[in-house]
Design a protein around this motif. Structure first.
Motif, short mmCIF file in Angstrom:
data_model
loop_
_atom_site.label_atom_id
_atom_site.label_comp_id
_atom_site.label_asym_id
_atom_site.label_seq_id
_atom_site.Cartn_x
_atom_site.Cartn_y
_atom_site.Cartn_z
N GLN A 154 0.84 -1.19 0.00
CA GLN A 154 0.00 0.00 0.00
C GLN A 154 0.88 1.25 0.00
N GLY A 155 0.54 2.20 -0.87
CA GLY A 155 1.30 3.44 -0.97
C GLY A 155 2.42 3.42 -1.98
N VAL A 156 2.75 2.23 -2.53
CA VAL A 156 3.79 2.14 -3.56
C VAL A 156 3.16 2.43 -4.91
N ARG A 157 3.76 3.36 -5.64
CA ARG A 157 3.24 3.77 -6.95
C ARG A 157 4.13 3.20 -8.06
N VAL A 158 3.51 2.48 -8.96
CA VAL A 158 4.22 1.81 -10.04
C VAL A 158 3.74 2.35 -11.38
N LEU A 159 4.66 2.93 -12.12
CA LEU A 159 4.37 3.42 -13.47
C LEU A 159 4.78 2.30 -14.42
N ASP A 160 3.79 1.70 -15.06
CA ASP A 160 4.00 0.48 -15.83
C ASP A 160 3.97 0.79 -17.32
N ALA A 161 5.15 0.88 -17.93
CA ALA A 161 5.25 1.13 -19.36
C ALA A 161 5.52 -0.16 -20.13
N SER A 162 5.22 -1.30 -19.53
CA SER A 162 5.46 -2.59 -20.19
C SER A 162 4.23 -3.04 -20.97
N THR A 163 4.45 -3.99 -21.88
CA THR A 163 3.36 -4.49 -22.71
C THR A 163 3.45 -6.02 -22.78
N VAL A 164 2.49 -6.61 -23.43
CA VAL A 164 2.36 -8.04 -23.71
C VAL A 164 2.18 -8.78 -22.37
N VAL A 165 3.08 -9.71 -21.99
CA VAL A 165 2.81 -10.58 -20.83
C VAL A 165 3.80 -10.36 -19.68
N MET A 166 5.10 -10.38 -19.97
CA MET A 166 6.11 -10.44 -18.91
C MET A 166 6.01 -9.27 -17.92
N GLY A 167 6.12 -8.05 -18.41
CA GLY A 167 6.04 -6.89 -17.52
C GLY A 167 4.69 -6.74 -16.88
N ASP A 191 -1.71 -6.87 -6.99
CA ASP A 191 -2.40 -7.80 -6.09
C ASP A 191 -2.02 -7.56 -4.64
N LEU A 192 -0.79 -7.10 -4.41
CA LEU A 192 -0.32 -6.86 -3.04
C LEU A 192 -0.53 -5.42 -2.59
N GLY A 193 -1.29 -4.66 -3.38
CA GLY A 193 -1.72 -3.34 -2.94
C GLY A 193 -1.04 -2.16 -3.58
N ALA A 194 -0.08 -2.38 -4.47
CA ALA A 194 0.55 -1.24 -5.15
C ALA A 194 -0.45 -0.55 -6.07
N GLU A 195 -0.29 0.75 -6.22
CA GLU A 195 -1.09 1.51 -7.18
C GLU A 195 -0.35 1.47 -8.51
N VAL A 196 -0.91 0.78 -9.49
CA VAL A 196 -0.25 0.59 -10.77
C VAL A 196 -0.98 1.39 -11.83
N LEU A 197 -0.24 2.26 -12.49
CA LEU A 197 -0.77 3.05 -13.60
C LEU A 197 -0.11 2.54 -14.88
N LYS A 198 -0.90 1.95 -15.72
CA LYS A 198 -0.39 1.34 -16.95
C LYS A 198 -0.36 2.39 -18.07
N VAL A 199 0.79 2.55 -18.69
CA VAL A 199 0.95 3.47 -19.81
C VAL A 199 0.82 2.67 -21.11
N GLU A 200 -0.24 2.92 -21.86
CA GLU A 200 -0.47 2.20 -23.11
C GLU A 200 -0.23 3.13 -24.30
N PRO A 201 0.22 2.57 -25.42
CA PRO A 201 0.32 3.39 -26.63
C PRO A 201 -1.07 3.78 -27.10
N PRO A 202 -1.17 4.76 -28.00
CA PRO A 202 -2.50 5.23 -28.43
C PRO A 202 -3.39 4.12 -28.98
N GLU A 203 -2.79 3.08 -29.56
CA GLU A 203 -3.60 1.97 -30.10
C GLU A 203 -3.91 0.91 -29.04
N GLY A 204 -3.38 1.06 -27.85
CA GLY A 204 -3.62 0.10 -26.78
C GLY A 204 -2.61 -1.03 -26.78
N ASP A 205 -2.47 -1.66 -25.63
CA ASP A 205 -1.61 -2.84 -25.52
C ASP A 205 -2.10 -3.90 -26.48
#
Length: 374
Positions: free
Chosen positions: A5-18, A27-41
């Motif tokens: 809780q309180g950990v902020r994750v900027l997620d610029a990964s795509t597909v599966v691994m990241g 799942d463990l409470g981090a705030e994850v903001l996913k950065v997608e390209p304009p066409e989407g992951d």
């Protein structure tokens, strides 16, 4: 309170691994903001109705940014200022072009941990190569080993296994880097390469006699894992998995099937003898199991404390009574009105249990986003 809780994750990964790594963090409470390209992951368009995307990205928010455009870079760097972790799976050259390295962002946020998952580790001749799960299964020896064990040509495991194994390693590395930063004040860039991670996994089981210098103890491959007889066994009405691992298991099994005399066979009498001719040992098990129904075997083997399990297909997995009883399956309302039948966060936590999983982000994603107030 949750563990992250309180950990902020900027997620610029795509597909599966990241995305799998950041889903574990979410799942463990981090705030994850996913950065997608304009066409989407791309995973939004993969599988049946985007199922893989939904499972990989549950519990996250999303923003659509073009990181190749100045306005996208500006918005991204503003988000990086407030993040604890940046995650991406771009090759080093691409990360450098887009200024995603820690050295590019430390001036904005000296506490930012940058976590990168690459195909091949930096400094080697393969470091610039593209990498996907199938390619890493091949390069790491997994496809060859799987084929050899099946008595045929090299083949891929029918899972995105490399992506998920490396993704779990990436999540572990991120948690360790956060712990290090909290203890020392030092933020760092961590890199988790797919090839090296999977090569370690395959070598750990199968390097065998090549592990030592001078070489000794035979060649590579762990015989028990490579036996063509190491597979679910046919019962009278289906299939069953049975693993006789120690001497007590073997004695109880042969007593159960009324064939105690087989233990006098020198090929079956000791652990070393069974390992030396594992195909013969497993063939005896297969022959004995063919004469009763699966349900009957499961009851008898359980009563004899012999390890056994049913052979579930995917539909049976959804209805497995143990998974239902432990709350493994969760229903999550999705933004498009459907219900996502997904899985619970992993583990049991005595003080910081994870919250129920949230929905995956809707599409189209907004073009702007901000972190929640801590």
């Amino acid at each position: 309170m949750t563990a992250l809780q309180g950990v902020r994750v900027l997620d610029a990964s795509t597909v599966v691994m990241g995305p799998y790594a950041t889903r574990l963090l979410a799942d463990l409470g981090a705030e994850v903001l996913k950065v997608e390209p304009p066409e989407g992951d791309v995973m939004r368009r993969a599988g049946q109705g985007g199922a893989m995307f939904a499972h990989l990205n549950r519990g996250k928010r999303s923003v659509a940014l073009d990181l190749k455009a100045p306005e996208g870079q500006h918005a991204f760097r503003a988000l990086a200022v407030g993040a604890d972790v940046l995650v991406h799976n771009m090759r080093p050259e691409a990360a450098a072009r887009l200024s995603l390295r820690q050295q590019d962002l430390a001036g904005l946020n000296p506490g930012l941990v940058v976590a990168c998952a690459y195909g091949y580790g930096s400094g080697g001749p393969y470091s610039a190569r593209p990498a996907y799960d199938d390619l890493i299964q091949a390069a790491s020896g997994l496809a060859d080993t799987t084929g050899r064990a099946g008595g045929g040509d090299p083949r891929y495991v029918p899972l995105t296994l490399a992506d998920r194994v490396v993704g779990a390693h990436l999540a572990f590395a991120i948690a360790a880097a956060i712990a290090c930063r909290e203890r020392t004040g030092v933020a760092q860039q961590v890199e988790v390469p797919m090839f090296e991670t999977m090569a370690d996994m395959v070598a750990g089981d199968h390097l065998g006699g090549l592990s030592f210098g001078p070489p000794g103890g035979g060649g590579p491959y762990y015989a028990r894992l490579m036996s063509p007889q190491r597979r679910p066994y046919r019962s009278r009405d289906g299939w069953i998995a049975v693993l006789l691992y120690n001497d007590a298991h073997w004695r109880r099994f042969f007593a159960l099937v009324g064939q105690e005399a087989l233990l006098a066979d020198p090929r079956l009498a000791t652990h070393a003898a069974r390992q030396a001719d594992i195909d013969h040992a497993y063939a005896q098990v297969a022959a004995a199991l063919a004469h009763r129904d699966t349900a009957e075997w499961l009851q008898l083997l359980s009563e004899a404390d012999i390890p056994a399990a049913p052979v579930n297909d995917i539909a049976a997995l959804r209805d497995d009574p143990h998974l239902r009883a432990t709350g493994f399956w969760r229903d999550v309302p999705m933004p498009d009105g459907r219900t996502l039948h997904t899985t619970a966060p992993f583990g049991r936590w005595s003080a910081t249990p994870p919250a129920p999983p949230g929905p995956p982000p809707a599409w189209p994603a907004p073009a702007t986003a901000a972190w929640e107030t801590r």
